[in-house]
Write a protein that holds these residues in place. Structure first.
Motif, PDB file in Angstrom:
ATOM      1  N   SER A 255      42.391   8.275  35.753  1.00 35.36           N
ATOM      2  CA  SER A 255      42.414   8.961  37.045  1.00 35.36           C
ATOM      3  C   SER A 255      43.358   8.263  38.014  1.00 35.36           C
ATOM      4  N   SER A 256      44.198   9.050  38.678  1.00 36.32           N
ATOM      5  CA  SER A 256      45.089   8.446  39.680  1.00 36.32           C
ATOM      6  C   SER A 256      44.286   7.828  40.818  1.00 36.32           C
ATOM      7  N   PHE A 257      43.111   8.377  41.094  1.00 39.91           N
ATOM      8  CA  PHE A 257      42.269   7.819  42.147  1.00 39.91           C
ATOM      9  C   PHE A 257      41.721   6.453  41.734  1.00 39.91           C
ATOM     10  N   ARG A 258      41.326   6.305  40.468  1.00 37.39           N
ATOM     11  CA  ARG A 258      40.833   5.002  40.008  1.00 37.39           C
ATOM     12  C   ARG A 258      41.943   3.964  40.047  1.00 37.39           C
ATOM     13  N   ILE A 259      43.149   4.361  39.683  1.00 36.95           N
ATOM     14  CA  ILE A 259      44.272   3.425  39.767  1.00 36.95           C
ATOM     15  C   ILE A 259      44.525   3.037  41.227  1.00 36.95           C
ATOM     16  N   MET A 260      44.413   4.027  42.109  1.00 37.33           N
ATOM     17  CA  MET A 260      44.570   3.740  43.537  1.00 37.33           C
ATOM     18  C   MET A 260      43.550   2.688  43.976  1.00 37.33           C
ATOM     19  N   ARG A 261      42.315   2.819  43.549  1.00 37.35           N
ATOM     20  CA  ARG A 261      41.287   1.841  43.904  1.00 37.35           C
ATOM     21  C   ARG A 261      41.664   0.451  43.391  1.00 37.35           C
ATOM     22  N   GLN A 262      42.160   0.378  42.156  1.00 41.84           N
ATOM     23  CA  GLN A 262      42.559  -0.914  41.595  1.00 41.84           C
ATOM     24  C   GLN A 262      43.683  -1.541  42.407  1.00 41.84           C
ATOM     25  N   VAL A 263      44.654  -0.730  42.778  1.00 41.64           N
ATOM     26  CA  VAL A 263      45.796  -1.253  43.533  1.00 41.64           C
ATOM     27  C   VAL A 263      45.344  -1.743  44.909  1.00 41.64           C
ATOM     28  N   ASP A 265      42.505  -2.871  45.653  1.00 46.29           N
ATOM     29  CA  ASP A 265      41.700  -4.084  45.489  1.00 46.29           C
ATOM     30  C   ASP A 265      42.564  -5.346  45.557  1.00 46.29           C
ATOM     31  N   ARG A 266      43.855  -5.218  45.352  1.00 46.33           N
ATOM     32  CA  ARG A 266      44.748  -6.367  45.518  1.00 46.33           C
ATOM     33  C   ARG A 266      44.896  -6.749  46.991  1.00 46.33           C
ATOM     34  N   LEU A 267      44.670  -5.753  47.825  1.00 46.55           N
ATOM     35  CA  LEU A 267      44.923  -5.919  49.254  1.00 46.55           C
ATOM     36  C   LEU A 267      43.660  -6.234  50.046  1.00 46.55           C
ATOM     37  N   GLU A 268      42.541  -5.625  49.644  1.00 42.15           N
ATOM     38  CA  GLU A 268      41.329  -5.710  50.447  1.00 42.15           C
ATOM     39  C   GLU A 268      40.107  -5.935  49.564  1.00 42.15           C
ATOM     40  N   ASP A 269      39.208  -6.786  50.029  1.00 44.23           N
ATOM     41  CA  ASP A 269      37.905  -6.934  49.396  1.00 44.23           C
ATOM     42  C   ASP A 269      37.051  -5.757  49.852  1.00 44.23           C
ATOM     43  N   SER A 270      36.808  -4.809  48.954  1.00 39.34           N
ATOM     44  CA  SER A 270      36.109  -3.587  49.370  1.00 39.34           C
ATOM     45  C   SER A 270      34.664  -3.844  49.777  1.00 39.34           C
ATOM     46  N   ALA A 271      34.097  -4.959  49.365  1.00 34.87           N
ATOM     47  CA  ALA A 271      32.709  -5.262  49.732  1.00 34.87           C
ATOM     48  C   ALA A 271      32.589  -5.729  51.176  1.00 34.87           C
ATOM     49  N   THR A 272      33.633  -6.386  51.683  1.00 30.00           N
ATOM     50  CA  THR A 272      33.565  -6.966  53.029  1.00 30.00           C
ATOM     51  C   THR A 272      34.616  -6.416  53.981  1.00 30.00           C
ATOM     52  N   GLY A 273      35.690  -5.822  53.440  1.00 29.99           N
ATOM     53  CA  GLY A 273      36.796  -5.368  54.268  1.00 29.99           C
ATOM     54  C   GLY A 273      37.788  -6.464  54.600  1.00 29.99           C
ATOM     55  N   ARG A 274      37.588  -7.664  54.103  1.00 29.04           N
ATOM     56  CA  ARG A 274      38.510  -8.760  54.391  1.00 29.04           C
ATOM     57  C   ARG A 274      39.820  -8.546  53.646  1.00 29.04           C
ATOM     58  N   MET A 275      40.940  -8.713  54.374  1.00 28.90           N
ATOM     59  CA  MET A 275      42.250  -8.630  53.740  1.00 28.90           C
ATOM     60  C   MET A 275      42.484  -9.895  52.928  1.00 28.90           C
ATOM     61  N   LEU A 276      42.971  -9.725  51.695  1.00 31.28           N
ATOM     62  CA  LEU A 276      43.065 -10.847  50.764  1.00 31.28           C
ATOM     63  C   LEU A 276      44.311 -11.706  50.942  1.00 31.28           C
ATOM     64  N   ALA A 392      51.994  -2.198  37.796  1.00 28.32           N
ATOM     65  CA  ALA A 392      51.027  -1.120  38.014  1.00 28.32           C
ATOM     66  C   ALA A 392      50.130  -0.932  36.797  1.00 28.32           C
ATOM     67  N   PRO A 393      48.842  -0.692  37.010  1.00 24.56           N
ATOM     68  CA  PRO A 393      47.927  -0.404  35.887  1.00 24.56           C
ATOM     69  C   PRO A 393      48.407   0.821  35.094  1.00 24.56           C
ATOM     70  N   TYR A 394      48.311   0.749  33.771  1.00 24.14           N
ATOM     71  CA  TYR A 394      48.677   1.842  32.866  1.00 24.14           C
ATOM     72  C   TYR A 394      50.145   2.268  33.021  1.00 24.14           C
ATOM     73  N   GLN A 395      50.947   1.396  33.613  1.00 20.93           N
ATOM     74  CA  GLN A 395      52.357   1.693  33.859  1.00 20.93           C
ATOM     75  C   GLN A 395      52.528   2.990  34.658  1.00 20.93           C
ATOM     76  N   ALA A 396      51.552   3.280  35.487  1.00 21.85           N
ATOM     77  CA  ALA A 396      51.660   4.433  36.386  1.00 21.85           C
ATOM     78  C   ALA A 396      52.802   4.196  37.371  1.00 21.85           C
ATOM     79  N   ARG A 397      53.276   5.276  37.954  1.00 16.18           N
ATOM     80  CA  ARG A 397      54.320   5.156  38.978  1.00 16.18           C
ATOM     81  C   ARG A 397      53.631   4.944  40.324  1.00 16.18           C
ATOM     82  N   VAL A 398      53.739   3.721  40.823  1.00 14.74           N
ATOM     83  CA  VAL A 398      53.123   3.358  42.098  1.00 14.74           C
ATOM     84  C   VAL A 398      54.230   3.021  43.088  1.00 14.74           C
ATOM     85  N   THR A 399      54.242   3.723  44.201  1.00 17.90           N
ATOM     86  CA  THR A 399      55.270   3.489  45.222  1.00 17.90           C
ATOM     87  C   THR A 399      54.617   3.319  46.586  1.00 17.90           C
ATOM     88  N   PHE A 400      55.198   2.435  47.366  1.00 14.50           N
ATOM     89  CA  PHE A 400      54.790   2.291  48.767  1.00 14.50           C
ATOM     90  C   PHE A 400      56.026   2.440  49.629  1.00 14.50           C
TER      91      PHE A 400
END
Length: 497
Positions: A255-263, A265-276, A392-400
């Motif tokens: 799922s592209s949404f699951r990959i989005m969540r993984q990506v 997670d590199r930026l933010e701790d979803s449990a606390t909202g703290r930027m990593l 990127a996970p699964y070699q998906a195309r991830v762009t910012f």
């Protein structure tokens, strides 16, 4: 500037009376007209030039300023090719009248007061009360509802009312210039070229008055001591070239949404909202920490209770959603000196009625990253791109794709005359001391002006107090507070050494 603070020669009761009359008889009505104009900032209206709403708001304000017939005032609407317009006005310095004892009028320095505001607006948003709307003003219980009245259409009108209060008492004042832009809600990317073009006309700026900020409550004058920066952009995850049957593909196609969540997670701790990333954080200066403690003692749990928390009935009692912290000091620091991530928009999702059993080809989020005042925003954008796109996970195309950035602002040291003038104005018009508060929003101009005029004092304040809800539904302007703030601005100008 010296540290001496001249005793105010203004009759405070007269100032407040005149300002109140200006608001009641004129300014509220002008703001009602302004609210009716959907003058959305260029980031939200790509056809702003053709639609003409920004020009209408600018022309209405300019016409009103001219109609005030302030002695010596000159005004022009300035347009640089391909950019949103700015309103620039100038009022020459005045030595004022001779004092009551027959002594000479006050000497006036060659310094300048710069008054700032903006006329562009945020988009409509949803969730307005059934009898309210973004472009339909309503004056109720001393509050003026509608988009943009408080953020920041009132600024130009309040600025002129403050100047008129000085003029009516023939008070001495320095040269005053006004700069009203129409690109602030898009990050003020048009403003720097205008500042460069107007630099010689701005003069030696000793005091900046920016009426585009917030208030901790409506019971005292509040000075903004810091502003967070911002970095924004669109993060997109693509895994397919087109949608496919979810029963056929799920389990094999991630799922592209699951990959989005993984990506993310590199930026933010979803449990606390703290930027990593450590580089997105900075140490809170000792003076700002002390101010936060003092302000937290004043505002207490109103720092978090003022938000419209979701709630529901649970066995006869009402349950409310909870904040990240109920400690007032930490609550204040979280919203002023901590980096935070918000998802402000999404694409790739059908609405519910069209949401079939399809594995979507992509997910895209618009990200808004608020940064501590001392973190460079342009650097943060580059770090974001590297962090989110690499491996990127699964070699998906991830762009910012970054859409804009603005470094935050930490106020310069407060000169003794300025601190005493603020205190006197707050006591005079609110019967309470001046409060100091950091704001979680961004005003790009302040960082520009601090660099351009490093010796200037910064009176950054505004009417966006509890529940005023700028950018959201049911935005309102607290008119009684605006009246007192206008009077306080006049008094501070009159006390410039």
């Amino acid at each position: 500037m010296n540290a001496r603070v001249p005793e105010s020669t203004l009759n405070a009761a007269q100032v407040l009376s005149e300002v109140t009359r200006a608001w009641d008889d004129d300014i509220v009505h002008r703001l009602e007209d302004y609210i009716r104009i959907p003058a959305k900032s260029p980031a939200f209206d790509a056809d702003w030039a053709q639609n003409g709403f920004i020009d209408t708001a600018m022309w209405d304000a300019a016409t009103w300023v001219q109609s005030q017939k302030v002695e010596g005032l000159t005004l022009e609407i300035i347009r640089l090719e391909g950019r949103t317009p700015v309103l620039f006005f100038e009022v020459p310095a005045s030595t004022g009248a001779a004092n009551d004892a027959g002594g000479p009028a006050k000497a006036v320095s060659g310094q300048t007061v710069l008054m700032y505001g903006h006329l562009d607006k945020q988009p409509e948003f949803t969730g307005w009360r059934s009898d309210l709307g973004p472009w339909t003003p309503k004056y109720e219980d001393s509050k003026l509802y509608g988009r943009g009245g408080a953020d920041d259409g009132y600024a130009v009108y309040a600025s002129l009312a403050a100047i008129q209060a000085l003029k009516s008492q023939n008070a001495a004042h320095p040269r005053i210039v006004g700069l009203i832009e129409t690109c602030e809600e898009s990050g003020s990317y048009d403003l720097l070229p205008y500042i460069d073009a107007l630099r010689t006309r701005l003069g030696d700026v000793a005091l900046v008055i920016c009426l585009d900020s917030g208030a901790g409550n409506y019971e005292q004058l509040w000075l903004t001591s810091s502003l967070r920066g911002m970095a924004s952009g669109v993060l997109k995850v693509e895994i397919l070239t087109e949608g496919v049957h979810s029963g056929d593909a799920s389990g094999l196609v991630p799922s592209s949404f699951r990959i989005m969540r993984q990506v993310l997670d590199r930026l933010e701790d979803s449990a606390t909202g703290r930027m990593l990333p450590a580089s997105f954080h900075c140490e809170v200066p000792a003076d700002r920490l002390a101010q936060a403690r003092a302000t937290a003692a004043i505002l207490g749990d109103e720092l978090y209770k003022r938000f419209p928390w979701a709630h529901y009935d649970c066995g006869g009692s009402t349950q409310f959603a909870l904040p990240t912290t109920t400690d007032p000091v930490q609550a204040l620091l979280n919203r002023t000196w901590a980096p935070t991530l918000s998802v402000t928009g999404a694409e790739g999702f059908p609405d519910f009625k069209n949401a079939g059993n399809v594995l979507r080809p992509y997910t895209a989020f618009k990200l808004s990253l608020r940064l501590p005042p001392l973190v460079d925003a342009a650097t943060a954008v580059q770090q974001l791109k590297t962090l989110l796109e690499d491996n990127a996970p699964y070699q998906a195309r991830v762009t910012f794709e970054g859409e804009g950035s603005a470094t935050g602002w930490n106020a310069p040291g407060t000169a003794p005359w300025f601190e005493q003038a603020l205190s006197a104005a707050s006591q005079t018009y609110f019967d309470a001391p001046c409060g100091y508060i950091g704001q979680g929003g961004t005003i790009p101009l302040m960082n520009m002006l601090s660099k351009g005029f490093p010796k200037a004092q910064m009176m950054v304040c505004g009417v966006l107090g509890p529940k005023s809800n700028a950018h959201g539904p049911n935005e309102f302007l607290h008119v009684p507070y605006a009246k007192k703030l206008t009077a306080a601005v006049a008094q501070v100008i009159a006390q410039i050494p």
